[in-house]
Design a protein around this motif. Structure first.
Motif: not given
Length: 989
Positions: A31, A62, A34-35
């Motif tokens: 996660q 993604c 992803k950021e």
């Protein structure tokens, strides 16, 4: 392997060796990635180098999420980088010269995810930013199957995500879809179709799977591209060639037929559609459907033929010209034999409704002109389809016979499945009654003659058809036996099927006989056949208890219908039923679990109807009744005597046995009228009184067995109707016993019994009522709360429901007492103590109860009590304090404050009825109390409600007049006016 790859592998791990804690850490790490602002670069880099399919899938997933969520915030360079990289992957190119990993070498799910990413880019960028995507893709198809496959996946994903009408779309998605389709039509659809043609021409033998995949994609697009691109002299011959060539794989031939079906179903003007359908020369493929019904190709061909037939039928309905209609009929007649074959032998596409299509076709036959020979032939085929469709699958035969869980589910499914099919049968029966009757006769004849091992389903279907056919017949046709009914009914009555032991066959056989009883009513010579069918092992003596019970119920209905015509057969019937009657009350039989309308007592009701007729001589009637009642009563007496001695916990079997006997006697008594047992043949009445004497002992011996108390109460109800006023001597003791141990639920039953007595005998029951009312009131005021019974969340318990039922029944009881000239019962010396709680309860309910019907009943009770207890103005006060209570409490709170509340909704019909009673109450109070009521109501009530003086004066005038309608109308407008004027609310406390 770096940390990201490790984390991805942990997320996708299914081995069970990874702890949930480690998995959570991996999810959190991914996660975080992803950021990261550079996530697109990270993902594309991994896609260049990683051979791990889990990593490839995660990276594409993604990218998909990032593009959908952050596209607007990405820089033009980043968008360009993603676009170039992703397109290169889709075209089987390396992103640099050193890397050998290519996503298109991965499994289908990875390629489908790549297609989703591309479609997301198309959503945002085509045609304004990336106008060349489809042309660029077409230029890469020469690289071979791997890119052709990818191009098809992209087009499929585009259809799934944006274009297809099979999924709900937002307004924005709809607008983007329209824009993309318009641009594609203008720019590249022609070239895409040309590419499809070239691929399908080139690969049918070398890569049939790829060909089929491409055709399946093309099928999706035919609905919105220019139809001439496919429906032409180039492409259609190729599609038909693929369908017709025998050696090609099923998958390819099926895909080709799917494309032709899409052409057939293309939306267009009916005349243009007819021209298109004629040009297809579909008769070329009709013969192919006779292959293996389970094969993919035959299944696809079945869908094509049914779709084609449906479109022709639509043309026939929508076109008006004689020549056009004739052309439609010719095409339809040509395809229908194949369609009927398909319906009977093939697995059909779920989007095609057999019933809808056939109903549409049958509707074209309605009209004044007689059916043509072809239409009559088709009617026969439709009937054959219906028969085949309503047949049970033999694999469920045993389940359905014993009716286990599987059988029960299959029976429910078939009941639902048959509904529309049997409506269709009725429609066919109306347009072609003779053909339908002959078909049913032949089905029955065939079923009779078929072998035992295969005829269960065939017989059941044939009987079900005959049963359903009866619904399309008029009563006149049924009575006279029109058509071949005169042949069919006797044939049915005299038939014993080899499979009659089967539950389904036996049940439908009995139901069908019952349906056609009006014919027997007119043709008495068939009565012996009817009796035989019900009394032998086809009916009441069937080996399965569910069948014999159903037969008992249906026999009772038959007896009701034939009644007097059965008098000559009574001896025969009773002899035949002797063993059933004796068996019914045996311990073993009583314990068998069967509920509802087929509990077995119907056989006694049937016997009662037979022997209770005045046509039966008194001696015989007494003999018959005695032979039934005496052993039943003796059995009860034996069971009661043994219970007296033992004085122990009652066995369930003993209770069940007594219960059965009470139900049997109850059912038996239904055949005897009050006139017969009290006036013309009192000896018969005496036998029922003696029986009542015996059964009332049950309340003494089993005072706490609720089921027995309930059954005895039911029998008393019956005896009230049968014995009339001669039941009176038995009531005091019976009512005392019933009240002795009553719970709220039983009190409801008791009140219903009292209501019946009051409604039947009026003031004759005054003495009885004066004795029981104090006990009733004591119980009920001890059980019911003073105000509302809880409602809302958490209050839907059995205890609360019982209280609500008791409250409703009590109000009904009070209403019945008041409206049958029995209000003096409330004033007896023993009852006076309950007068105040009763008044408070009625007042609260008339103002506040949520059920407006209950409120209305309470207002009506007040009106009746005012009339009964209050003489006209200045008369003597019969009930001290009642007049002032009515004027000060009831009038103000119920007739004014409760209607001022905004919850009193005048637009509701029930509210208006209640309002009418409230206005009537005011009129009655004025008639009885004169100015004393008026002064209090106007000076106190109206003043508190801020009523203007002029409106108050108008109210007085209206009340003193004789126009109730005008008074009601004025009072409604007054209340609506006061709602606006008053400051603060007036609530009854």
């Amino acid at each position: 392997m770096d940390d990201l790859e490790k984390a991805i592998l942990i997320i996708f791990d299914e081995s069970g060796t990874v702890t949930s804690e480690l998995k959570s850490q991996a999810v959190a790490f991914c996660q975080q990635i992803k950021e990261n602002p550079s996530v697109c670069s990270i993902c594309i880099e991994r896609l260049c180098f990683s051979k791990l399919v889990q990593v490839q899938f995660w990276c594409l997933q993604c990218l998909h999420e990032v593009l959908r969520g952050r596209y607007a915030g990405m820089s033009s360079d980043e968008k360009s980088f993603v676009r170039t990289s992703v397109f290169s992957m889709a075209c089987y190119e390396s992103l640099d010269n050193t890397n050998s990993v290519k996503v298109l070498d991965g499994p289908s799910y990875v390629k489908n995810k790549l297609a989703q990413v591309l479609v997301t880019l198309i959503y945002f960028e085509y045609p304004s930013i990336w106008s060349s995507i489809f042309i660029d893709f077409l230029n890469n198809l020469s690289k071979g199957g791997v890119v052709i496959d990818m191009f098809s996946r992209v087009l499929n994903a585009l259809d799934d995500e944006l274009i297809s009408q099979d999924y709900p779309r937002t307004a924005e998605e709809g607008a983007v879809s329209g824009k993309i389709k318009d641009a594609m039509r203008q720019q590249c659809v022609g070239q895409i179709v040309r590419a499809w043609y070239d691929i399908v021409s080139l690969y049918p033998n070398s890569d049939s799977e790829l060909c089929a995949f491409v055709l399946d994609t093309m099928r999706r697009y035919i609905s919105w591209i220019e139809i001439g691109l496919i429906a032409n002299n180039t492409f259609l011959p190729l599609l038909f060639e693929l369908i017709l060539v025998d050696g090609l794989p099923d998958q390819l031939r099926s895909a080709a037929s799917g494309c032709v079906l899409a052409v057939v179903c293309k939306r267009m003007d009916s005349q243009a559609k007819l021209t298109l359908l004629q040009s297809l020369q579909m008769s070329r493929v009709f013969g192919l459907v006779a292959g293996d019904g389970d094969s993919e190709f035959v299944s696809g061909l079945a869908s094509l033929l049914t779709g084609y037939a449906s479109e022709i039928l639509d043309c026939l309905k929508n076109l008006n010209g004689g020549d056009l209609k004739r052309a439609s009929v010719e095409l339809l007649n040509e395809v229908l034999p194949s369609v009927f074959y398909v319906m009977q032998n093939c697995e059909l596409d779920t989007t095609f409704s057999i019933v809808q299509f056939l109903s549409g076709y049958v509707a074209t036959m309605k009209g004044p002109s007689p059916l043509t020979e072809t239409q009559l032939f088709h009617v026969g085929q439709i009937l054959e389809v219906i028969r085949m469709q309503i047949r049970f699958d033999p694999m469920y035969r045993d389940n359905l016979d014993v009716l286990d869980k599987v059988g029960s589910e299959e029976e429910d499914r078939m009941i639902e499945h048959r509904k529309d099919l049997l409506v269709l049968l009725r429609n066919v029966g109306r347009v072609a009654p003779e053909v339908t009757q002959i078909f049913i006769r032949n089905s029955l004849s065939s079923a009779v003659g078929s072998s035992h091992d295969r005829n269960v389903e065939e017989v059941e279907a044939a009987l079900s058809l005959f049963y359903a056919f009866g619904e399309s017949l008029s009563e006149e046709a049924m009575r006279t036996g029109s058509g071949i009914l005169r042949e069919l009914v006797p044939m049915l009555l005299s038939t014993k099927f080899p499979c009659h032991s089967n539950r389904l066959v036996a049940l439908v056989y009995l139901d069908t006989i019952t349906r056609y009883m009006k014919f027997v009513l007119e043709n008495n010579q068939y009565i012996p056949l009817v009796l035989a069918a019900f009394l032998d092992d086809r009916g009441i003596h069937h080996s399965k208890v569910k069948v014999s019970r159903r037969a008992s119920y249906l026999f009772m209905r038959v007896v009701k219908l034939l009644k007097a015509k059965l008098v000559p057969f009574i001896e025969t019937i009773l002899q035949s039923l002797h063993d059933t009657v004796a068996q019914f009350t045996s311990m073993d039989y009583a314990a068998k679990e069967l509920t509802g309308s087929e509990d077995g007592t119907h056989i006694f009701e049937a016997i009662g109807l037979l022997i209770g007729m005045e046509d039966v001589p008194l001696e015989k009637q007494s003999e018959y009744l005695s032979s039934l009642l005496t052993p039943l009563c003796q059995q009860v007496e034996i069971l009661l005597a043994s219970s007296r001695v033992q004085n122990s916990e009652e066995s369930p079997s003993k209770v069940a046995n007594i219960q059965q006997i009470i139900m049997a006697i109850n059912a038996l008594s239904k055949g005897f009228s009050e006139r017969l047992v009290t006036a013309s043949r009192p000896a018969i009445g005496l036998m029922f009184k003696q029986t009542l004497d015996v059964l009332l002992q049950i309340l003494v011996i089993f005072p706490k067995v609720e089921t027995l108390r309930s059954k005895v109460t039911s029998f008393i109800h019956r005896m009230v109707e049968t014995l009339g006023s001669s039941v009176f001597p038995y009531l005091p003791k019976a009512l005392e016993q019933l009240l002795a141990e009553s719970e709220p639920k039983e009190l409801v039953g008791f009140l219903v019994l009292i209501n019946q007595l009051i409604c039947k005998f009026n003031t004759s029951v005054q003495d009885i009522l004066e004795n029981v009312y104090p006990v009733i009131a004591s119980r009920i005021f001890g059980i019911l709360p003073r105000d509302t019974i809880p409602s809302g969340p958490g209050s839907n318990t059995e205890e609360i429901r019982e209280l609500q039922e008791l409250q409703r029944t009590f109000y009904t009881f009070l209403h019945v007492v008041a409206t049958h000239d029995l209000s003096s019962v409330f004033l007896s010396s023993k009852s006076r103590v309950y007068l105040d709680p009763m008044m408070q309860l009625l007042l609260y309910t008339s103002c506040n109860h949520k059920d407006l019907v209950v409120r209305k009943a309470c207002v009506q009770i007040f009106i009746r009590l005012i009339k009964d207890w209050c003489a006209r103005p200045y008369g003597e006060e019969k009930v001290p304090g009642f007049q002032s209570f009515v004027i000060e409490a009831f009038a103000t709170n119920c007739c004014l404050y409760s209607v001022l509340d905004k919850s009193f909704e005048f637009r509701d019909a029930n509210t208006l009825v209640l309002f009418g009673e409230i206005v009537l109450a005011q009129k009655v109070m004025y008639e009885r109390f004169g100015n004393e009521f008026l002064l209090n109501f106007v000076s106190k009530g109206f003043l508190a409600a801020h009523c203007p003086q002029d409106l108050a004066e108008q109210y007085c005038q209206k009340l003193q007049g004789n126009d109730m309608k005008s008074l009601k109308s004025f009072y409604q407008s007054l209340i609506e006016n006061l709602r606006v004027q008053q400051n603060g609310s007036l609530v009854f406390r």
